[in-house]
Scaffold this motif. Structure first.
Motif, mmCIF file in Angstrom:
data_model
loop_
_atom_site.group_PDB
_atom_site.id
_atom_site.type_symbol
_atom_site.label_atom_id
_atom_site.label_comp_id
_atom_site.label_asym_id
_atom_site.label_seq_id
_atom_site.Cartn_x
_atom_site.Cartn_y
_atom_site.Cartn_z
ATOM 1 N N ILE A 40 18.157 -48.347 -45.022
ATOM 2 C CA ILE A 40 18.597 -48.410 -46.425
ATOM 3 C C ILE A 40 17.429 -48.565 -47.395
ATOM 4 N N GLY A 41 16.252 -48.912 -46.882
ATOM 5 C CA GLY A 41 15.088 -49.068 -47.747
ATOM 6 C C GLY A 41 14.465 -47.749 -48.170
ATOM 7 N N TRP A 42 14.920 -46.644 -47.599
ATOM 8 C CA TRP A 42 14.378 -45.327 -47.943
ATOM 9 C C TRP A 42 15.455 -44.488 -48.624
ATOM 10 N N VAL A 43 15.038 -43.386 -49.214
ATOM 11 C CA VAL A 43 16.009 -42.575 -49.960
ATOM 12 C C VAL A 43 17.085 -41.979 -49.040
ATOM 13 N N VAL A 44 16.712 -41.637 -47.824
ATOM 14 C CA VAL A 44 17.697 -41.062 -46.904
ATOM 15 C C VAL A 44 18.829 -42.065 -46.665
ATOM 16 N N ILE B 232 0.597 -40.128 -47.368
ATOM 17 C CA ILE B 232 0.681 -39.763 -45.959
ATOM 18 C C ILE B 232 2.073 -40.068 -45.438
ATOM 19 N N ASN B 233 2.378 -39.509 -44.295
ATOM 20 C CA ASN B 233 3.715 -39.611 -43.756
ATOM 21 C C ASN B 233 3.628 -40.093 -42.307
ATOM 22 N N VAL B 234 3.881 -41.382 -42.119
ATOM 23 C CA VAL B 234 3.768 -41.971 -40.784
ATOM 24 C C VAL B 234 5.171 -42.182 -40.233
ATOM 25 N N ALA B 235 5.497 -41.450 -39.202
ATOM 26 C CA ALA B 235 6.822 -41.547 -38.578
ATOM 27 C C ALA B 235 7.932 -41.383 -39.624
ATOM 28 N N GLY B 236 7.720 -40.461 -40.570
ATOM 29 C CA GLY B 236 8.731 -40.221 -41.595
ATOM 30 C C GLY B 236 8.693 -41.242 -42.727
ATOM 31 N N HIS B 237 7.798 -42.240 -42.638
ATOM 32 C CA HIS B 237 7.666 -43.220 -43.716
ATOM 33 C C HIS B 237 6.580 -42.750 -44.669
ATOM 34 N N ARG B 238 6.932 -42.691 -45.952
ATOM 35 C CA ARG B 238 5.976 -42.223 -46.952
ATOM 36 C C ARG B 238 5.120 -43.383 -47.437
ATOM 37 N N ILE C 137 16.827 -48.067 -58.764
ATOM 38 C CA ILE C 137 15.390 -47.790 -58.771
ATOM 39 C C ILE C 137 14.961 -47.850 -57.310
ATOM 40 N N LEU C 138 14.191 -46.888 -56.891
ATOM 41 C CA LEU C 138 13.674 -46.929 -55.522
ATOM 42 C C LEU C 138 12.181 -46.630 -55.602
ATOM 43 N N TRP D 217 13.131 -32.614 -48.576
ATOM 44 C CA TRP D 217 13.344 -33.187 -49.909
ATOM 45 C C TRP D 217 12.493 -34.427 -50.088
ATOM 46 N N GLN D 218 12.771 -35.198 -51.141
ATOM 47 C CA GLN D 218 11.899 -36.320 -51.496
ATOM 48 C C GLN D 218 12.717 -37.451 -52.124
ATOM 49 N N THR D 219 12.112 -38.621 -52.194
ATOM 50 C CA THR D 219 12.733 -39.738 -52.902
ATOM 51 C C THR D 219 13.131 -39.277 -54.306
#
Ligand code: PRX
Length: 630
Positions: free
Chosen positions: A283-287, A502-508, A237-238, A387-389
């Protein structure tokens, strides 16, 4: 084969196409059906097949590549570097799996991982995969309230964490935040497994907290067999942000994800066993899930896990890693490249980058200046991918290993195999033609690897993502919540989100989550948070608040701004902190009370606020303008 042929086959005969791709991974028991689409939009892939992500990422390679590097953990924060071969990685994962089992973790149980970018985080993820536990990694940059809401949703039996992370040489203690989060949460995990890096003091809670090193020693010779899972069991789960304040637990399967990653590693990322992959995400993001941990290892590559900044000790650090570990493929985000662009260019030229074959960028729009600059500096192709989470792997890009189609500046590329991408006119529900702006949607079923559902909430999954039908086929369509446009050659361009993300520095991030946090300040009556264009970070959060008691002196405003920033830091973490907080007397709303966020955003960016026929009080717009000016 041309990409068009490859793509068309995936659309015309998905079962045949994905049956072939499924050969890329090991199955313990073969599947009986490639796709079960009998209950749309819930697609099931490789039904009846049993497999395991940890087996495919680790065990599978031990026989043939046991001594080859698998995990290269580098920290410029603690100045440590350690390479684990596939055999050593397997040993560590087994030890971690044994600890988890001794703490009562079993198949289907959730394990929340709240960790910095250290090797043990990877061991924990793979250990969960090995024993069929469902991991939920929470980005280390999130603070107590964000963490607590995820604990309550996932209800983990175990939380794996550490004393601290470190950023730019500054220790970021985790344990205190975690203890606060557990206090805030209704659900209490039975155990917390803690890695002590010796960075910050930790108070261990008797009976609950367990020391990783001590328990590792107890399980040093453990043997933990892989648990074979049906392809459609949940692997992880993410949590990701959406329109509401409550984060969505994106749930993924086992078999479909393994096949999707294996296919993308070859077709899109041209990954070869023995190569080295360096993805600079977290590792906390989908990428991080797909292309730090699972994808490269499933492809038999070594993967670099990097803790540190791109410019510390200097802006040559990434390139020194490329040289030292002969990195072949690299993955990053446009913001990081914009940061590097501000640094002296010699730092890049110092290193031998001849091993590097391509750089992949994703997570936010890639502007032409950044793309051209880095392409010239590195002398390798730059491949944008969108792409997306929710999707888990690229929706739009150029599959260089299928056909070396040219990239177009400003466009992530064309729809990937398996994705029936369309553009939908938001007002009429009709499909858009070329050069017509619409919402990017995907006709179901989604290909393997995409989200199965929202954890514990099938209804929300359907109601959030699947509210439209294809006017061509009548089939349900998945909304990406992004605006897009397609040119005459079929290349797509992404034009920003349609929702409050919003997307701050690639963080959703969700503006609603930030608003909820700001609202908890005792002197805030109303608040609106919008994403505003920023040259470096793509976007930043900007807040407009109506105080309960206004102190309109410069000092009064500054105090409130600072206090609000502290509230957000404490509850969400500094990633969510607004760049500015402005005080206003009125917020632009429709007559029915809906905040006109798009208009506020437009004013902040110096654009026309759009259709204002429904606005309650037009003077509110002037208030926004005045606040920005003053
Ligand atoms: O708005 C799109 C933007 O990031 C969102 C997904 O973010 P996240 O779930 O964190 O997953 C990131 C996976 C790479 C999208 O809805 N986005 C992502 N990639 C791009 C992008 N916008 C423009 N160009 C991209 N290449």
């Amino acid at each position: 084969m041309s990409f068009a042929t490859f793509y068309q086959r995936s659309i015309d005969d998905p079962s045949a196409f994905w049956r072939e791709q499924a050969r890329r991974i090991d199955w313990h028991h073969p599947f009986s059906q490639v796709l079960d689409d009998s209950r749309p939009p819930f697609a099931k892939w490789f039904v009846g097949g049993t497999t395991n992500l940890c087996h495919n990422a680790v065990d599978r390679w031990v026989g043939t590549r046991g001594e080859q590097p698998a995990l290269i953990a580098i920290s410029t924060e603690t100045n440590t570097e350690k390479t684990y071969s596939f055999r050593e990685l397997q040993d560590e994962v087994i030890r971690t799996a044994a600890i988890m089992q001794s703490l009562g973790v079993g198949r289907g149980d959730r394990v929340l991982i709240y960790m910095p970018m250290i090797a043990e985080a990877t061991f924990a993820m793979l250990a969960c995969a090995r024993i069929g536990a469902i991991h939920s990694v929470v980005f280390g940059g999130f603070a107590s309230n964000s963490l607590a809401s995820r604990i309550d949703d996932a209800q983990p039996v175990l939380i794996v964490s550490a004393d601290a992370g470190s950023r730019g040489g500054k220790v970021v203690p985790y344990k205190g935040l975690l203890d606060d989060a557990i206090k805030l949460a209704q659900h209490k995990p039975a155990h917390v497994l803690l890695v002590d890096r010796g960075l910050a003091p930790m108070e261990m809670v008797a009976g609950r907290d367990v020391d990783y090193a001590e328990h590792r020693r107890l399980h040093i010779d453990a043997k933990v067999p892989v648990v074979w899972l049906e392809s459609n069991e949940a692997s992880y789960i993410l949590y990701t942000s959406g329109t509401t304040g409550k984060p969505k637990g994106v749930q993924r399967d086992v078999g479909g994800y393994a096949v999707a990653l294996a296919t993308s590693m070859d077709a899109i990322f041209c990954g070869k066993p023995g190569g080295t992959y360096f993805c600079t995400s977290d590792i906390g993001w989908v990428v991080g899930h797909s292309y730090i941990v699972y994808g490269p290892l499933i492809a038999g590559m070594a993967t670099v896990l990097y803790e540190g900044l791109p410019i510390r000790p200097d802006a040559g650090i990434w390139w020194s890693i490329v040289e030292k570990y002969k990195v072949t493929r690299m993955f990053s985000a446009p913001t990081a490249i914009r940061v590097l662009k501000k640094q002296p260019p010699e730092l890049m030229k110092k290193y031998d980058l001849s091993s590097l074959q391509a750089l992949y960028l994703a997570g936010e729009p890639l502007d032409e200046t950044t793309s051209s600059w880095i392409s010239e500096a590195l002398g390798v192709p730059i491949v944008d991918n969108y792409w997306q989470t929710e999707s888990g792997w690229p929706i739009l890009t150029i599959a260089k290993n299928i056909e070396d189609k040219p990239c177009k500046l400003g466009s992530p590329g064309v729809p990937m195999y398996g994705y029936k991408v369309r553009l939908l006119n938001e007002a009429t529900g009709a499909l858009c033609g070329a050069n017509e702006k619409g919402v990017v949607v995907i006709e179901g079923p989604l290909p393997p690897g995409c989200m199965q559902t929202i954890y514990g909430d099938d209804r929300r999954f359907v109601d959030t993502y699947w509210t439209t039908q294809s006017p061509e086929s009548g089939r349900p369509m998945y909304s990406t919540f992004d605006w897009g446009i397609r040119d005459d050659d079929g290349y797509y361009f992404i034009l920003g989100r349609t929702d409050d993300v919003i997307n701050v520095a690639g963080h959703r991030l969700g503006t609603r989550e930030i608003e909820e946090s700001i609202s908890s300040h005792p002197n805030v009556s109303e608040v609106a948070v919008v994403g505003v264009e920023d040259k470096l970070k793509g976007q930043v959060a900007v807040a407009f608040v109506i105080p309960k008691v206004a102190d309109n002196t410069t000092k009064g405003r500054a105090t409130l701004e600072a206090e609000i920033m502290r509230v957000v830091d404490k509850q969400i973490g500094s990633v969510g902190r607004p760049a500015r907080v402005y005080v206003v007397g009125l917020l632009p709303k429709t007559r029915s009370g809906k905040l006109l966020r798009r208009s506020i955003q437009a004013i902040c960016e110096g654009r026309d606020p759009g259709d204002l026929t429904t606005i309650e009080d037009p003077s509110s717009l002037q208030q926004i303008k005045d606040a920005l000016r003053g």
